[in-house]
Design an enzyme around this catalytic site. Structure first.
Site, short mmCIF file in Angstrom:
data_model
loop_
_atom_site.label_atom_id
_atom_site.label_comp_id
_atom_site.label_asym_id
_atom_site.label_seq_id
_atom_site.Cartn_x
_atom_site.Cartn_y
_atom_site.Cartn_z
N LYS A 47 0.83 -1.21 0.00
CA LYS A 47 0.00 0.00 0.00
C LYS A 47 0.86 1.26 0.00
O LYS A 47 0.66 2.17 -0.81
CB LYS A 47 -0.91 0.01 1.24
CG LYS A 47 -1.72 1.29 1.40
CD LYS A 47 -2.49 1.33 2.69
CE LYS A 47 -1.65 1.88 3.83
NZ LYS A 47 -1.87 3.32 4.07
N ASN A 48 1.82 1.32 0.93
CA ASN A 48 2.60 2.55 1.06
C ASN A 48 3.51 2.81 -0.13
O ASN A 48 3.87 3.96 -0.40
CB ASN A 48 3.41 2.51 2.36
CG ASN A 48 2.53 2.61 3.59
OD1 ASN A 48 1.44 3.17 3.54
ND2 ASN A 48 3.00 2.06 4.70
N ARG A 117 -3.18 11.08 4.09
CA ARG A 117 -1.90 11.78 4.25
C ARG A 117 -0.99 11.63 3.03
O ARG A 117 -0.31 12.57 2.64
CB ARG A 117 -1.17 11.26 5.49
CG ARG A 117 0.21 11.86 5.58
CD ARG A 117 0.90 11.71 6.89
NE ARG A 117 2.19 12.41 6.82
CZ ARG A 117 2.37 13.69 7.04
NH1 ARG A 117 1.34 14.45 7.33
NH2 ARG A 117 3.56 14.25 6.94
N CYS A 141 -4.87 8.65 9.34
CA CYS A 141 -5.10 8.11 10.67
C CYS A 141 -4.66 9.11 11.74
O CYS A 141 -3.63 9.78 11.60
CB CYS A 141 -4.32 6.80 10.87
SG CYS A 141 -5.15 5.36 10.20
N ARG A 146 2.30 14.53 12.32
CA ARG A 146 3.28 14.17 11.30
C ARG A 146 3.52 15.42 10.47
O ARG A 146 2.95 15.60 9.40
CB ARG A 146 2.75 13.01 10.45
CG ARG A 146 2.61 11.73 11.26
CD ARG A 146 2.22 10.55 10.43
NE ARG A 146 0.80 10.55 10.14
CZ ARG A 146 0.16 9.55 9.54
NH1 ARG A 146 0.84 8.48 9.16
NH2 ARG A 146 -1.12 9.59 9.30
N PRO A 147 4.33 16.34 11.01
CA PRO A 147 4.47 17.66 10.39
C PRO A 147 5.13 17.61 9.02
O PRO A 147 5.82 16.65 8.68
CB PRO A 147 5.33 18.43 11.40
CG PRO A 147 6.10 17.37 12.12
CD PRO A 147 5.18 16.19 12.19
N VAL A 148 4.90 18.68 8.26
CA VAL A 148 5.42 18.74 6.90
C VAL A 148 6.61 19.70 6.80
O VAL A 148 7.05 20.03 5.70
CB VAL A 148 4.32 19.17 5.90
CG1 VAL A 148 3.18 18.15 5.92
CG2 VAL A 148 3.80 20.57 6.22
N LEU A 150 9.75 19.25 7.25
CA LEU A 150 10.89 18.71 6.52
C LEU A 150 10.67 18.77 5.02
O LEU A 150 11.62 19.05 4.26
CB LEU A 150 11.14 17.26 6.96
CG LEU A 150 11.57 17.06 8.42
CD1 LEU A 150 11.73 15.57 8.71
CD2 LEU A 150 12.87 17.80 8.72
N ASP A 334 4.40 0.28 12.09
CA ASP A 334 3.17 -0.28 11.50
C ASP A 334 2.92 -1.72 11.93
O ASP A 334 1.88 -2.29 11.59
CB ASP A 334 3.23 -0.20 9.97
CG ASP A 334 2.85 1.17 9.45
OD1 ASP A 334 2.44 2.02 10.26
OD2 ASP A 334 2.97 1.40 8.24
N VAL A 356 8.03 6.40 17.24
CA VAL A 356 7.80 7.05 15.95
C VAL A 356 6.61 7.98 16.00
O VAL A 356 6.68 9.14 15.56
CB VAL A 356 7.63 5.99 14.84
CG1 VAL A 356 7.38 6.66 13.49
CG2 VAL A 356 8.88 5.10 14.76
N ARG A 426 -8.69 0.51 4.63
CA ARG A 426 -7.67 1.40 4.07
C ARG A 426 -6.40 0.66 3.71
O ARG A 426 -5.65 1.11 2.84
CB ARG A 426 -7.34 2.52 5.06
CG ARG A 426 -8.43 3.57 5.26
CD ARG A 426 -7.94 4.71 6.14
NE ARG A 426 -6.67 5.19 5.64
CZ ARG A 426 -5.56 5.24 6.37
NH1 ARG A 426 -5.57 4.83 7.63
NH2 ARG A 426 -4.43 5.70 5.85
#
Length: 467
Positions: A47-48, A117, A141, A146-148, A150, A334, A356, A426
């Site tokens: 999936k990822n 996301r 989720c 999970r900041p952006v 970076l 995960d 994480v 999902r």
């Protein structure tokens, strides 16, 4: 190349167990446990990897054919987002064809991006291809921040002007050709998303880009291989240093997605928690090193069957162990929830430290409802093994938590009923069908309806012989 398939434009036709998110919200999964699993189970595409490779197709103005694409709610939603950008999509089974020749807009719709996301990854390819991108801050989720930052800092280092205004990330490149510039980028944290975003952006940049402290996950390498199959020049993917030499344009490709290591790991845990004997494949064993090591540490027997299959035989009694989630090649976050379900039935004490995501222990309360003995202290879960779990009504709080509750239900006495199945859909393709193929007794129904009578009677008959 000539592409054939069924047009999906703004949607993908889901098959198997999956329903739309609204429908899944009204459904429940009934599981009658204590049935040892046996047989062979097929692992779907990752999936990822599929989600980010789908956004990577934005880099190419020609046709891209992706194989081994899992049929999932998240893949459907990504298809809707790409379609809204002007990408033409067709799907036939696990083959997905994309053509981004006529991208009609650089702005992704908030109502779709807010639910997924991975859709934020589109900012890199759009900026590289068009010189402009407008992407809402991402959703997905609720497992923590999970900041952006970076992503943003890396794009700024490559010459982009990036502003965040009212929840929208506005990015554009100035200059005569509106082309990003190669840069040296150091990531404060080896973020998978930032690594992938910046790697895609750099493929069409002017000059060479180096990403230091890059994420090493297999999905990063899969994306690099996909981009290279289109003519990109990426080296070092899968290591801490990735180098990208920008090219003028990319060309058509036909590419197959890697197997899903998290789905494979989930089935390995299913074999252990039911004390079963199953073969899982196809897999890339190196992607599962940490998971295999922990399964062996608690007493399960894991062996290779050929080059791309693993066999697991659960022990009569597993022993506890300690786990700390880490970026790859460490133990994957995960797989934390699934392994926690297994450790609830393992002898002795175990400690799981989640490093994480800060909000990824919400399944503890639901496992405790089933008789588990778990205490949470900060980002640590202290687990005391119990002799058995008892079926109960539980609620899935996120994707991997839902998988953990399915695993717990497979091992529990009596019936477990899981709500909020939209999370499960999902990330797992035809999970119920695959588990039934291994001998599990489970059925999905509307929340206010009784499950299918024939399956219920069959499951109860099996349960009565075990108790």
């Amino acid at each position: 190349m000539r592409l054939e398939g069924k047009a999906i434009t703004a949607s993908v036709n889901l098959t198997g167990n999956h329903a739309s998110p609204d429908e899944a919200d009204k459904q429940v999964l009934h599981i009658w446990g204590r049935q040892p699993l046996a047989g062979h189970v097929k692992v779907s595409g990752a999936k990822n990897a599929a989600l980010v490779v789908m956004t990577g197709a934005l880099l190419c103005s020609g046709d891209c054919r992706l194989r081994n694409v899992p049929v999932l709610a998240d893949v459907k939603r990504m298809g809707q987002i790409l379609s809204a950008l002007g990408v033409k999509l067709t799907q036939n089974g696990d083959v997905l064809d994309l053509n981004a020749r006529d991208i009609s807009t650089s702005e992704a719709p908030y109502e779709l991006v807010s639910q997924l996301r991975a859709s934020f990854f589109a900012i890199g390819p759009l900026l590289a291809r068009l010189g402009v991108a407008k992407i809402p801050l991402p959703g997905g989720c609720a497992i923590g921040a999970r900041p952006v930052e970076l992503h943003v800092r890396g794009l700024q280092a490559m010459g982009a002007d990036v502003q965040i205004d009212h929840g929208i990330v506005n990015a554009y490149v100035t200059g005569p050709n509106r082309r990003l510039k190669g840069a040296k980028i150091y990531l404060d944290y080896p973020s998978v998303g930032a690594t992938e975003t910046l790697m895609m952006a750099a493929t069409l940049a002017d000059g060479e880009t180096t990403i230091e402290n890059a994420a090493q996950e297999p999905e990063v390498l899969d994306l690099a291989n996909f981009c290279n199959s289109m003519g990109a020049k990426i080296t070092g993917a899968g290591t801490k240093t990735i180098t990208i030499s920008g090219v003028e344009q990319l060309h058509s490709t036909d590419y197959s997605i890697i197997p899903d290591r998290i789905e494979a790991g989930t089935f390995l845990v299913a074999g252990a928690i039911t004390r079963g004997d199953i073969i899982v494949g196809p897999v890339i064993p190196d992607h599962l090193t940490a998971v295999i090591a922990k399964l062996r540490a608690i007493g399960a027997k894991v062996t290779a069957e050929g080059t791309n299959q693993l066999r697991i035989v659960g022990a009569p009694q597993h022993t506890g162990t300690d786990i700390e989630t880490l970026p790859y090649p460490g133990f994957p976050t995960d797989m934390q929830a699934q392994f926690m379900a297994l450790l609830t039935l393992s002898e002795g004490n175990s400690v799981i430290s989640e490093t994480v995501f800060e909000n990824r222990l919400r399944h503890v309360a639901e496992l405790n409802r089933m008789g588990a003995d778990i205490r949470v202290k900060g980002n640590h879960a202290i687990i005391r093994g119990v002799p058995f779990l008892s079926g109960a009504p539980v609620v899935a709080t996120d994707l991997r938590a839902s998988a953990a509750l399915v695993l717990a239900g497979l091992a529990a006495q009596g019936k477990t009923t899981i709500q909020q199945l939209q999370h499960l859909d999902r990330g797992y393709e035809s999970l119920e069908d695959k588990l039934r193929g291994l001998g599990a007794k489970l059925v999905r129904s509307l929340a206010d309806a009784e499950p299918d009578a024939s399956l219920v009677s069959q499951a109860i008959a099996v349960q009565s012989t075990l108790n």
